[in-house]
Each structure stands twice: as structure tokens, then as C-alpha cells.
Design a protein around this motif. Structure first.
Motif, short mmCIF file in Angstrom:
data_model
loop_
_atom_site.label_atom_id
_atom_site.label_comp_id
_atom_site.label_asym_id
_atom_site.label_seq_id
_atom_site.Cartn_x
_atom_site.Cartn_y
_atom_site.Cartn_z
N PHE A 249 -22.07 -51.21 21.28
CA PHE A 249 -21.27 -51.02 22.27
C PHE A 249 -21.66 -50.24 23.52
CE2 PHE A 249 -17.95 -50.93 18.61
CZ PHE A 249 -17.71 -52.27 18.83
N LYS A 250 -23.36 -50.11 23.45
CA LYS A 250 -23.82 -49.69 24.58
C LYS A 250 -25.00 -50.65 25.19
CE LYS A 250 -21.89 -45.47 24.83
NZ LYS A 250 -21.02 -45.28 26.02
N ALA A 251 -25.87 -50.05 26.11
CA ALA A 251 -26.83 -51.00 26.92
C ALA A 251 -26.04 -52.37 27.09
CB ALA A 251 -27.91 -51.08 25.76
N LEU A 252 -25.23 -52.18 27.70
CA LEU A 252 -24.31 -53.77 27.97
C LEU A 252 -25.01 -54.61 28.90
CD1 LEU A 252 -20.55 -52.32 28.41
CD2 LEU A 252 -21.69 -53.12 26.23
N ILE A 516 -7.42 -51.08 25.77
CA ILE A 516 -8.68 -51.43 25.96
C ILE A 516 -9.59 -50.33 25.15
CG2 ILE A 516 -8.15 -52.33 28.22
CD1 ILE A 516 -9.45 -50.18 29.47
N ARG A 517 -10.95 -51.21 24.69
CA ARG A 517 -11.91 -50.32 24.17
C ARG A 517 -13.01 -50.27 25.48
NH1 ARG A 517 -13.72 -48.85 19.53
NH2 ARG A 517 -12.34 -50.52 18.24
N TYR A 518 -13.49 -49.14 25.77
CA TYR A 518 -14.02 -48.69 26.90
C TYR A 518 -15.22 -48.19 26.68
CZ TYR A 518 -15.39 -47.90 31.84
OH TYR A 518 -15.91 -47.48 33.04
N SER A 519 -16.41 -48.59 27.05
CA SER A 519 -17.81 -47.91 26.86
C SER A 519 -18.20 -47.17 27.93
CB SER A 519 -18.84 -48.98 26.19
OG SER A 519 -20.03 -48.34 26.10
N SER A 520 -18.23 -45.77 28.02
CA SER A 520 -18.74 -45.11 29.19
C SER A 520 -20.08 -45.02 29.29
CB SER A 520 -18.00 -43.68 29.15
OG SER A 520 -18.43 -42.74 30.35
N VAL A 521 -20.65 -44.98 30.62
CA VAL A 521 -22.00 -44.78 30.69
C VAL A 521 -22.25 -43.28 30.33
CG1 VAL A 521 -21.98 -44.04 33.16
CG2 VAL A 521 -23.83 -45.42 31.85
#
Length: 669
Positions: A249-252, A516-521
Motif C-alpha cells: 500500500f505504499k509507493a503508489l 476507506i483505507r487511506y495510505s498517508s505519505v
């Protein structure tokens, strides 16, 4: 008040438009400025300028000669051509109105100022529900754009002062080929006459108002795409498909390039040149490890080690005081007579098509103050058909906050859009499209009608548009993983749009909330949040969702591309794990000073530096006020060592830690 030339032009339009035709001699006798001219030649020159201005407005001014006496010239406004404007549905008009508002017309110049006024002259009513659901887009608004676009459409050269990455401003003599938007920024690509070669210029670095020069001489390429030109700047013979290990879920952005599943830990990028791949990797290095090629892995480790060493200890701030303060360029964009005149005509047309309009509604629609609107109405009040006397002047009223306009039928017509104004709308549509959702088809049809209304020459200035979703889907069909990525973005956007639409009648409308599932930076892992979407906004190439967040107990903005998935309503809410390492959340308190070598000076522009100072050898010192911490750390890493944080000390320490941790992953065997 409006200038005398604006009043004269309005009187000319009213006088010609109020009758079937009027001969030149009678027109010159009844228009006071022509009659008072010092000579017949002076009146002729004045009228020729006025004719050009009327045609530029989009009014079909026609010249006829008497069949019996060719010395007698008549003028009329061709009623048969009144339909030679965009034929729009209410929905298409609504998205174009939203596109026109993507511009900051106070800064962008004539085309942006005129385009909203001309849209209002069409007499349409916008769909309020659709307008609320249409994303609020924003494009970079710069005063230099109008003369650049006009130079392309007229095939002429321009001169301007340009400050490149080496720091010193210099005059450039350019034949523009294409002016367009890429990743939210405007560029001009064309033939540099002094260097005898094609050159690319970022419009925000132009520091003087472009001055029109002689006609262009160099043949224009049949097709020029900004994306291709920009990609060529980072091209290299050293190309490969990089293999990465990445946190789920990172480096989108990388996952989107690779079409990789969001939870995948192994990602293979498409074939990329080494400079482009390195920049992409370093911008996301906190979440990944480059596995191969081995040579690239060693290079990444070396770059990170150098960044860490450069930030150890105290920063050398002595160069800041010695640097020459760079004065921000002041490019004035005083509204022209045609800007004012198109607004006056549109005000009259808008009111007459509705009978009467509230003063605040009309000022809001035009994006001007009520004081300016009243000033405009006072101008309308003293203008009219000069051939019949005061009884045929325009009647304008605005008592009790209600505007009425009568006796101005020649102004009750739609103004045609010029090629430059159509280009301004196309750029606005490009800002809306990434988050158009269920309005995608309307945006597409509105664009098609804009393109149908522009000449072949104007098509060469069409801003580079992002691919449509249909084109994305077609390209993704050859790759199952890319198709999954596109489907995810589509499903999230559709769910958000549906929730916004469901929420138009009640605070707790059924279906208006999403989990929602949210991927913060700025932190590892993801959060689970229950939100009530309010609206979508775009800023350059990024789209945001403004929503009420239960977990935060307040409104929050979420990057749309960081919403990982829509979860079942009963999924428990959860904050992300704190994780190890320094905290990168929020904004930095106070100011940050940077030292930037030429390749990294884009960072000062991206973060809107509050102050810049020029040092020796092209070095730039920049002060940022309260920048977003995580974004700045990533930008410093992305610059490959071309940017050094000089202060504060705790940010330097953070960069040392982040660079060392990421570097250690690339030195382990």
C-alpha cells in the motif's frame, strides 16, 4: 469607470446592431469620437481599430458595398451568424463553466478573463446539482499565457526574459510551436532564434510580458507533444526494467507505473531510462528497496550516502547573507478594453435572457465585486444607439439589489470564443478530467465541441491532455495488473461521486458515508476511516477529496490517489501504526532554508519559496515557510543531492536518518 474607448465601442455596436445596416458616413457623423477626430484619416484609423476589436469579441460584423455606388459602404451585424457559437447542452455548459473557474483570472490575463464572460453570454442556466458534483479544478494561472497562445495562433515570434536553472535572466527570441499543460504546469516549446534549435521553457520562469515580434520563419512540426519533449530530457541509452521490494500500500505512483497490486511486495517497473527511474525511485525510497539492476542499486546507495553526509552537523548558512536577494518579477496584466467590453455585453445578455437577476448572483457568476458590477451598469446606462437620440439608450437598473437591463437587444447575443479562449477552456477541462467520475462523458462531449469550434491552426495550441479513461483502459488491456490498477481508481472515484450525489438533500443521507483505507505519505501502514464526502478539488495534476472524517472529528482533505480501497461499512476504524524512525507528519514550524544547485531548483518552485537569493556558480538559496515535512524530505531525496537543507537542525537530522536507513537497505547483500 471604463475607458472612453470602451464606451465608444459599445456605442458603435449598439448603433450598428440596432438597424438593418448603416452607411459609413452616417456612422462617422453620429459617433462623437469619430465626428470630433482631428482629421478624416484619424477617424478612419480609429474605426479600423474598433472594427478589429469588435471582430475579436466574436461579433459577426459585416461590410457591404452599395450595388449602385461602390463608394458607399454599409455595416451590419449579421443576424444569420448569431448561431455560430457553441451549441451546448445544459450539462456541457455546466462543466465548461466549472472549467472556466479553474483559472485565477486576476493573474492569468485576457483569455482567462474573457472566457467566463463569453460563456455567460450564451444564456444557459447551469445545472446546480451537477455544478456541485463537478470537481473544482485548478490550473497554473500566469499572466504570460495569453500572448504566448496568441503567438502560436498567429504564427509569430515573441521576446521575453527567461530565468533558467543557471540563475541569470536572459532575453529569449522564440517562435512558439505549442503551449500546453503537463503535470499541472504550463510549458512553451518552440524554435529559439538565437540558438537555432528547438527549446522548452517553463512558463512560470518567464519574467517579462512576452512582446510580439515578426512572423515565424522556422517550419512548425506537424505534431509536437509536450510529454514526448519532456521525456526526451531524461532519455538515456542505459535502460532497464527495475525490480523492487516495496511496503504494501505504499509507493503508489510506482505501482501505478507498473500496474502492480497494492498489496504486492515485489514490483517490476516498465522499461525506463536510468535518470527517470532513479528520480522515481528516490522520490519513494522510504517505502522500497531496489533489487536490480545491481549497478543502479549501487548508484542509489551512493546517492543516499552522499545526502546523509551532506546533512550531518550544522548547515553552512554563510552563503545566505552573501546571496543577492532575487526580486520577484512583477508582470502587470491590466484588463484590456476588450476584456471590459466582453464583460459588459455578457452582463447585458445574461440579465435580458432572465428578465432580472439579483445583484449578488450576477457578481458571483462573473467573479467580480458588486462595486465593479455597479460601475459596469453605470457604463451601460450612458451608452446606446447614437443615431436616434437619448430615448434609445440602454436602460440599466440595480435598485434594491435586483438588476434589470432593457433596450439593449443588439447585446443580447452569444459571443463566439476565439482559439485562445478555447485553449483556456481546454486547459480547465484537463484540470477537471482526472477526477471527473460520472461526469466523464459530459467532459468528453464538451471538449469535442470546443475542438470542433477551433481552426486547424488553433489545434496546435491545444494543451496536452491526460489520456481519457477509455484510452487508459485500452492501453491497460494488454496487462492484467495495469487493468486492476485502473479498475481500482475507477471504483473508488465512482463510489465517491455516488456518495456526494446522495448527500444533496440531507445531513445523514443514506449511502452518503464511506469507509476507506487511506495510505498517508508521512507514516507507515494505512488507516481505516469513515468519511462523508463533500466535494472533489483538483490542484494541478493532483485531486483531493474534502470530507467529514469521524476519526478526526473534523473536515479533512484526502488525496484521491492515496485512497487504497472502499471497505465494508462495518469495518472498524483504525489509525496507522506509529512505526519506527522520525515522525514526518504535518508541517514544519517556522522557516526552512535550502541550498539548491541548478538541477534541484525545481524544489523552490514546487514549494512556493517565500524568498530566493542568488549565490555563486548558479547556486540558489531559498526560504520556505512552514512546508509539509514529508513532501519536503521526499523532494530532497528525489533531487539526488542537488538540494541541501541548511536549517533547521532537526530537519537535517531527519534527512540523515531517512537517508541512512534507506541506504542501509541497499548496501546489505
Amino acid at each position: 469607470m471604463a475607458s472612453k474607448s470602451v464606451e465608444r465601442l459599445l456605442n458603435v455596436i449598439m448603433t450598428i446592431g440596432s438597424r438593418r445596416r448603416i452607411d459609413r458616413a452616417k456612422l462617422f457623423a453620429v459617433i462623437p469620437d469619430y465626428a470630433r477626430a482631428t482629421s478624416e484619416q484619424a477617424a478612419e484609423r480609429m474605426f479600423e481599430r474598433d472594427k478589429a476589436a469588435i471582430l475579436e469579441l466574436g461579433l459577426p460584423l459585416v461590410t457591404d458595398r452599395d450595388v449602385l455606388d461602390e463608394n458607399t459602404v454599409y455595416y451590419r451585424i449579421d443576424a444569420a451568424e448569431s448561431g455560430a457559437v457553441l451549441d451546448l447542452s445544459t450539462q456541457e455548459y455546466t462543466v465548461l463553466l466549472a472549467a472556466s473557474r479553474a483559472w485565477d483570472d486576476a493573474a492569468a490575463g485576457g483569455a482567462a478573463r474573457r472566457v467566463r464572460s463569453k460563456l455567460l453570454s450564451l444564456g444557459h442556466d447551469a445545472d446546480p446539482d451537477l455544478l456541485r458534483r463537478t470537481p473544482r479544478g485548478a490550473v497554473e494561472s500566469l499572466p504570460v499565457l495569453s500572448p504566448l497562445l496568441e503567438a502560436v495562433t498567429s504564427a509569430r515570434s515573441v521576446r521575453f526574459t527567461y530565468r533558467g536553472t543557471q540563475g541569470a535572466p536572459a532575453e529569449r527570441f522564440v517562435e512558439p510551436w505549442v503551449v500546453g499543460v503537463h503535470d499541472g504546469h504550463w510549458y512553451v516549446h518552440g524554435w529559439d532564434r538565437d540558438r537555432y534549435a528547438p527549446r522548452l521553457f517553463r512558463a512560470s520562469r518567464i519574467e517579462s510580458f512576452p512582446v510580439e515580434g515578426p512572423p515565424a520563419l522556422e517550419p512548425r512540426p506537424e505534431r509536437t507533444e509536450l510529454a514526448t519533449v519532456l521525456d526526451a530530457l531524461q532519455d538515456s541509452d542505459d535502460r532497464a526494467r527495475a525490480v523492487l521490494e516495496a511496503a504494501p500500500f505504499k509507493a503508489l505512483a510506482l505501482r501505478d507505473r507498473a500496474g502492480a497490486p497494492l498489496e504486492a511486495t515485489r514490483i517490476t517497473l516498465p522499461d525506463l531510462p536510468r535518470p527517470a527511474a532513479r528520480r522515481l525511485l528516490l522520490a519513494n525510497i522510504r517505502w522500497l528497496e531496489l533489487v536490480e539492476p545491481a549497478a543502479w542499486r549501487a548508484e542509489v546507495a551512493e546517492v543516499l550516502a552522499n545526502i546523509a553526509v551532506a546533512h550531518e552537523g550544522e548547515g553552512d548558512t554563510s552563503g545566505i547573507a552573501a546571496g543577492a536577494v532575487r526580486t520577484a518579477p512583477r508582470i502587470r496584466t491590466t484588463p484590456t478594453g476588450n476584456d471590459t467590453l466582453s464583460r459588459l455585453i455578457s452582463e447585458a445578455s445574461y440579465v435580458m435572457s432572465r428578465g432580472e437577476v439579483d445583484l449578488d448572483e450576477l457578481s458571483s457568476a462573473l467573479g467580480i465585486s458588486e462595486k465593479q458590477l455597479i460601475t459596469d451598469l453605470q457604463v451601460l446606462f450612458v451608452c446606446g444607439d447614437m443615431g436616434t437620440g437619448w430615448e434609445d439608450f440602454i436602460e440599466a437598473e440595480w435598485e434594491h439589489g435586483v438588476v434589470r437591463v432593457r433596450n439593449a437587444e443588439p447585446l443580447r447575443r452569444a459571443l463566439r470564443l476565439s482559439a485562445v479562449e478555447i485553449t483556456a477552456l481546454l486547459a480547465g477541462l484537463a484540470a477537471l478530467e482526472p477526477s471527473a467520475g460520472d461526469t466523464e462523458g459530459i467532459v468528453a462531449s464538451a471538449r469535442a465541441k470546443l475542438l470542433a469550434g477551433v481552426t486547424e491552426q488553433a489545434r496546435s495550441v491545444e494543451p496536452v491532455e491526460p489520456p481519457t479513461r477509455a484510452e487508459l483502459a485500452e492501453a491497460a488491456s494488454v496487462d492484467e495488473m495495469a487493468s486492476r490498477t485502473a479498475d481500482r481508481a475507477e471504483s473508488i472515484l465512482a463510489a465517491v461521486q455516488q456518495a456526494i450525489q446522495a448527500d444533496d438533500s440531507a445531513e445523514e443521507a443514506v449511502g452518503s458515508r464511506l469507509t476507506i483505507r487511506y495510505s498517508s505519505v508521512d507514516r507507515p501502514g494505512t488507516s481505516v476511516r469513515r468519511i462523508r464526502p463533500l466535494r472533489i478539488e483538483t490542484d494541478g495534476s493532483r485531486s483531493y477529496l474534502l470530507a467529514d472524517c469521524e476519526l478526526a472529528g473534523a473536515q479533512r482533505r484526502f488525496r484521491l490517489d492515496r485512497i487504497v480501497e472502499i471497505l465494508p461499512d462495518d469495518t472498524p476504524q483504525a489509525r496507522p501504526d506509529a512505526g519506527e524512525g522520525p515522525s514526518l507528519g504535518g508541517r514544519l514550524d517556522g522557516e526552512v532554508w535550502l541550498r539548491l544547485d541548478p538541477p534541484g531548483q525545481w524544489v523552490a518552485e514546487s514549494f512556493g519559496a517565500a524568498e530566493m537569493r542568488d549565490g555563486d556558480d548558479g547556486v540558489l538559496y531559498a526560504r520556505l515557510d512552514r512546508p509539509v515535512r514529508a513532501a519536503l524530505v521526499d523532494a530532497v531525496l528525489e533531487s539526488s543531492g542537488a538540494v541541501e537543507v541548511l536549517s533547521p537542525a532537526d530537519l537535517r537530522n531527519t534527512i540523515v536518518t531517512v537517508a541512512q536507513v534507506a541506504g542501509a537497505r541497499h548496501t546489505q547483500q
